[in-house]
Design a protein around this motif. Sequence first.
Motif, mmCIF file in Angstrom:
data_model
loop_
_atom_site.group_PDB
_atom_site.id
_atom_site.type_symbol
_atom_site.label_atom_id
_atom_site.label_comp_id
_atom_site.label_asym_id
_atom_site.label_seq_id
_atom_site.Cartn_x
_atom_site.Cartn_y
_atom_site.Cartn_z
ATOM 1 N N ASP A 82 0.812 -1.221 0.000
ATOM 2 C CA ASP A 82 0.000 0.000 0.000
ATOM 3 C C ASP A 82 0.847 1.275 0.000
ATOM 4 O O ASP A 82 0.320 2.376 0.093
ATOM 5 N N GLY A 83 2.152 1.139 -0.130
ATOM 6 C CA GLY A 83 3.040 2.297 -0.134
ATOM 7 C C GLY A 83 3.681 2.543 1.201
ATOM 8 O O GLY A 83 4.647 3.297 1.308
ATOM 9 N N TRP A 84 3.182 1.928 2.231
ATOM 10 C CA TRP A 84 3.713 2.103 3.566
ATOM 11 C C TRP A 84 4.443 0.845 4.055
ATOM 12 O O TRP A 84 4.719 0.718 5.244
ATOM 13 N N GLY A 85 4.745 -0.025 3.147
ATOM 14 C CA GLY A 85 5.419 -1.269 3.535
ATOM 15 C C GLY A 85 4.459 -2.368 4.003
ATOM 16 O O GLY A 85 4.901 -3.392 4.545
ATOM 17 N N LYS A 86 3.170 -2.186 3.783
ATOM 18 C CA LYS A 86 2.169 -3.158 4.259
ATOM 19 C C LYS A 86 1.282 -3.556 3.087
ATOM 20 O O LYS A 86 0.919 -2.719 2.250
ATOM 21 N N LEU A 87 0.917 -4.840 3.044
ATOM 22 C CA LEU A 87 0.022 -5.323 1.988
ATOM 23 C C LEU A 87 -1.398 -4.819 2.230
ATOM 24 O O LEU A 87 -1.832 -4.591 3.372
ATOM 25 N N ASN A 88 -2.119 -4.649 1.156
ATOM 26 C CA ASN A 88 -3.482 -4.102 1.242
ATOM 27 C C ASN A 88 -4.519 -5.114 1.737
ATOM 28 O O ASN A 88 -5.642 -4.732 2.074
ATOM 29 N N HIS A 89 -4.214 -6.430 1.760
ATOM 30 C CA HIS A 89 -5.160 -7.460 2.240
ATOM 31 C C HIS A 89 -4.466 -8.328 3.277
ATOM 32 O O HIS A 89 -3.247 -8.500 3.265
ATOM 33 N N ASP A 90 -5.300 -8.885 4.167
ATOM 34 C CA ASP A 90 -4.776 -9.794 5.181
ATOM 35 C C ASP A 90 -4.700 -11.228 4.672
ATOM 36 O O ASP A 90 -4.069 -12.074 5.324
ATOM 37 N N TRP A 91 -5.359 -11.541 3.600
ATOM 38 C CA TRP A 91 -5.311 -12.894 3.031
ATOM 39 C C TRP A 91 -5.346 -12.788 1.505
ATOM 40 O O TRP A 91 -5.730 -11.750 0.955
ATOM 41 N N PRO A 92 -4.962 -13.823 0.817
ATOM 42 C CA PRO A 92 -4.932 -13.781 -0.632
ATOM 43 C C PRO A 92 -6.323 -13.557 -1.214
ATOM 44 O O PRO A 92 -7.294 -14.194 -0.785
ATOM 45 N N PHE A 93 -6.427 -12.653 -2.134
ATOM 46 C CA PHE A 93 -7.692 -12.328 -2.766
ATOM 47 C C PHE A 93 -7.538 -12.632 -4.253
ATOM 48 O O PHE A 93 -6.971 -11.845 -5.008
ATOM 49 N N ALA A 94 -7.981 -13.801 -4.660
ATOM 50 C CA ALA A 94 -7.756 -14.269 -6.033
ATOM 51 C C ALA A 94 -8.643 -13.506 -7.015
ATOM 52 O O ALA A 94 -9.827 -13.257 -6.756
#
Length: 306
Positions: free
Chosen positions: A164-176
């Motif tokens: 997300d630009g802050w070093g963190k992924l935008n989802h907590d689990w895989p979103f296929a």
Amino acid sequence: MSYSGRTPDGSDRDAGGNGDSGTRIDVRGDGQSRIRVAGRDMNTTYFVSASSAALAALVGLVILVGMWQPWQETASTGEQNRADTGIGSGPSGGPSTDPAPYREPPPADEDDKESEDPEPSPSPTPTPSASPSPSPSPTPDPPDPVDVAFASARVGTCLNVYDDGWGKLNHDWPFAVDCGATFAFSKVTMVTTSASNCPQGAGRRGWGHVNDDGSSIALCLDRVFAAGQCFPATLSKQADGSLRGEGRLFSVWGCDRTQVPSGLNAIMTITAVLRGGGCPQRNDRQTLSWPVFNGAGKVCAVQRTN
């Protein structure tokens, strides 16, 4: 000596009567006697004595009664009376042979019935001993959806996942998602047990997860680049006037945004994705390039201006 009996019709006749149906006994002194019963003469011999005369009278009376049979007349008279009155006759008019109706004894009191013939009380039905019901098995908790999502990811699966630009992924689990979609920003290249096992470098990232049962899983992701996407970067001006930049290539940033994450100063717009060769240059601004996937590819981008 003469004896006159009663005629069957109940009238008395003496020795000089004219009836023939009467009974007459003549005793003569010559030892002969004549007995007339019902119009017939009967002669007998007797001894002339007082006892003989009495015996002769008695014998005559017995003979008279035997021939007359007054009880038959009485029975006939009784039957005739019953026929006249209709009492005691059967269906055909004859004497009824039905036995006298049986008279039921009066019912006994309830107390007497119970005392005479007590009804046995039902024996209690033995209650079967209830076997202890087995304790229900504990219902297992439903699986964690994050665990399920990680376990469902396969090599080649495209995800709507990015930094997300802050070093963190935008989802907590895989979103296929579909790999042809504009929001397919990453792809699974390997599934392992630890993110440290994933290849490192620009455009790559390892995503680890610990399941509820304590096991671990990691997805190795490659960024899916496409022209028109934007990402934040840090640009520095060189002595010759050229720009040198460091970009967060796994990040996706809104191209219309005016701000960037802290520590960064530019938004870069991707102009091309190459597998080799040089990036196309523009006259109005400098084009920068970043090698990705350990040199297997190249991302060409220019700084977005307001």
